[in-house]
Write an enzyme that holds these catalytic residues in place. Structure first.
Site, mmCIF file in Angstrom:
data_model
loop_
_atom_site.group_PDB
_atom_site.id
_atom_site.type_symbol
_atom_site.label_atom_id
_atom_site.label_comp_id
_atom_site.label_asym_id
_atom_site.label_seq_id
_atom_site.Cartn_x
_atom_site.Cartn_y
_atom_site.Cartn_z
ATOM 1 N N ARG A 1 -19.638 6.714 41.971
ATOM 2 C CA ARG A 1 -19.269 5.370 40.987
ATOM 3 C C ARG A 1 -20.316 4.610 39.466
ATOM 4 O O ARG A 1 -21.580 5.070 40.464
ATOM 5 C CB ARG A 1 -18.581 4.353 42.681
ATOM 6 C CG ARG A 1 -17.704 4.733 43.383
ATOM 7 C CD ARG A 1 -16.788 3.637 43.055
ATOM 8 N NE ARG A 1 -16.335 2.379 42.512
ATOM 9 C CZ ARG A 1 -16.405 1.417 42.849
ATOM 10 N NH1 ARG A 1 -16.359 0.080 43.526
ATOM 11 N NH2 ARG A 1 -16.760 0.777 41.857
ATOM 12 N N ARG B 1 -23.928 6.423 35.515
ATOM 13 C CA ARG B 1 -23.646 7.732 35.617
ATOM 14 C C ARG B 1 -24.385 9.008 35.275
ATOM 15 O O ARG B 1 -24.478 9.371 35.711
ATOM 16 C CB ARG B 1 -21.810 7.973 35.770
ATOM 17 C CG ARG B 1 -21.238 7.121 36.672
ATOM 18 C CD ARG B 1 -19.574 7.521 36.629
ATOM 19 N NE ARG B 1 -18.742 6.037 36.922
ATOM 20 C CZ ARG B 1 -17.201 5.948 36.791
ATOM 21 N NH1 ARG B 1 -16.964 7.479 36.456
ATOM 22 N NH2 ARG B 1 -17.112 5.014 37.080
ATOM 23 N N CYS C 1 -5.168 3.547 43.735
ATOM 24 C CA CYS C 1 -6.142 4.671 43.645
ATOM 25 C C CYS C 1 -6.110 5.496 44.749
ATOM 26 O O CYS C 1 -6.581 6.148 44.804
ATOM 27 C CB CYS C 1 -7.377 3.521 43.798
ATOM 28 S SG CYS C 1 -7.353 3.620 42.734
#
Length: 310
Positions: A151, A157, A244
């Site tokens: 995440r 990232r 999700c």
């Protein structure tokens, strides 16, 4: 030209701000309102605050919209700018998506310092992604890889990837395009290999249903082909009760033969995949979405349906 300010609500990430500023630029370009009368209000969401757990454990994709929609409903802002792939299919009472900008590239991007393509990663390589859809699709294509939750915003990232936290990651090409970060892309994954998330690459503008002034203004930005495609995809997602917790992919495209909708439902570990496509007229979008969802649920059977709804 309108003198009363228009207040845009958005998350505070670099990508969210880039999208909000794109809406601001386009609104100013209509000639109906001056750029200096358009305000951008940053609203921190639960999804931004919670970084130590997968979204599925704490409420799903609505975590990126709730506080913004609360502000919109309360009149603290006049419109909200969202990545449509982050939007739940059911909106709060009194709120509507009034416009969609022309869609960006829908494909996923592969980023890695170790391999030119996902297929070229060595067995046991670690792929990081926060998307259950991408996790399932990677496991489907390469069951020999290790897939971990990963995440953070785009910059985070990219930094983790450079530091060696993972061997590869996957990001939406649309976001990298909007941020001017395509130099980080190792390969673009075609939709025939990895079907994107529903509404990936689309920016939506949400308003209060009874706000005629804002509706008249943002309607000038609406891109009809994008709206047609996204409505079909979101109808597909809604029938599957997508969250999700459920790996779901879907893509609608308009062409000479009409509207084509492709969809995919996956087991979280990639061990089972149910997919199909339907074609109809542009007006058929929502019906195509519901019908294709029913087809995939029929393929999957009751045991799989119980798994994804648990």
């Amino acid at each position: 030209m309108q003198a009363e300010p228009i207040r845009i609500g958005t998350r505070g990430s670099a990508l969210a701000l880039a999208q909000a500023n794109e809406v601001k630029r386009r609104l100013a370009a209509t000639g109906r309102i001056a750029a200096e009368a358009i305000e951008i209000h940053v609203i921190r969401t639960s999804g931004d605050r919670i970084q130590d757990r997968p979204l599925a454990e704490v409420g799903g994709k609505g975590l990126f919209t709730k506080e913004i929609e609360d502000a919109l409903g309360a009149g603290a802002i006049d419109l909200a700018v969202h990545s449509m792939k982050d939007m739940p299919t059911a909106l709060p009472d009194g709120l509507v998506i009034a416009a969609l900008l022309e869609r960006e590239d829908v494909r996923d991007a592969f980023l890695s310092p170790r391999a030119a393509r996902l297929h070229d990663l060595p067995p046991g390589a670690v792929v990081g992604t926060s998307s259950l859809r991408r996790q399932a699709q990677v496991k489907r294509l390469r069951p020999d890889l290790e897939v971990v939750s990963y995440r953070g915003n785009v910059d985070t990232r990219l930094r983790k990837l450079a530091e060696g936290a993972v061997d590869a990651t996957l990001l939406a090409l649309a976001g990298l395009n909007r941020l001017g970060l395509t130099s980080h892309v190792t390969a673009v994954i075609e939709t025939s290999d990895m079907l994107p998330a529903v509404a990936q690459g689309a920016i939506g503008i949400e308003i209060r249903e009874d706000d005629d002034r804002t509706r008249a203004l943002v309607s000038l930005l609406d891109h009809a082909p994008t709206a047609i495609a996204v409505s079909a995809e979101r109808a597909f997602l809604a029938r599957l009760d997508g969250s999700c917790r459920t790996p779901i992919a879907g893509l609608a495209t308009l062409g000479a033969d009409g509207l084509k909708l492709s969809g995919m439902l996956l087991a979280p570990d990639g061990s089972a995949t149910y997919e199909g496509s339907l074609t109809g007229t542009p007006a058929d979008g929502p019906r195509l979405g519901r019908t294709l969802a029913e087809d995939l649920l029929g393929q999957a059977g009751p045991a799989f349906r119980a798994l994804i709804s648990s």
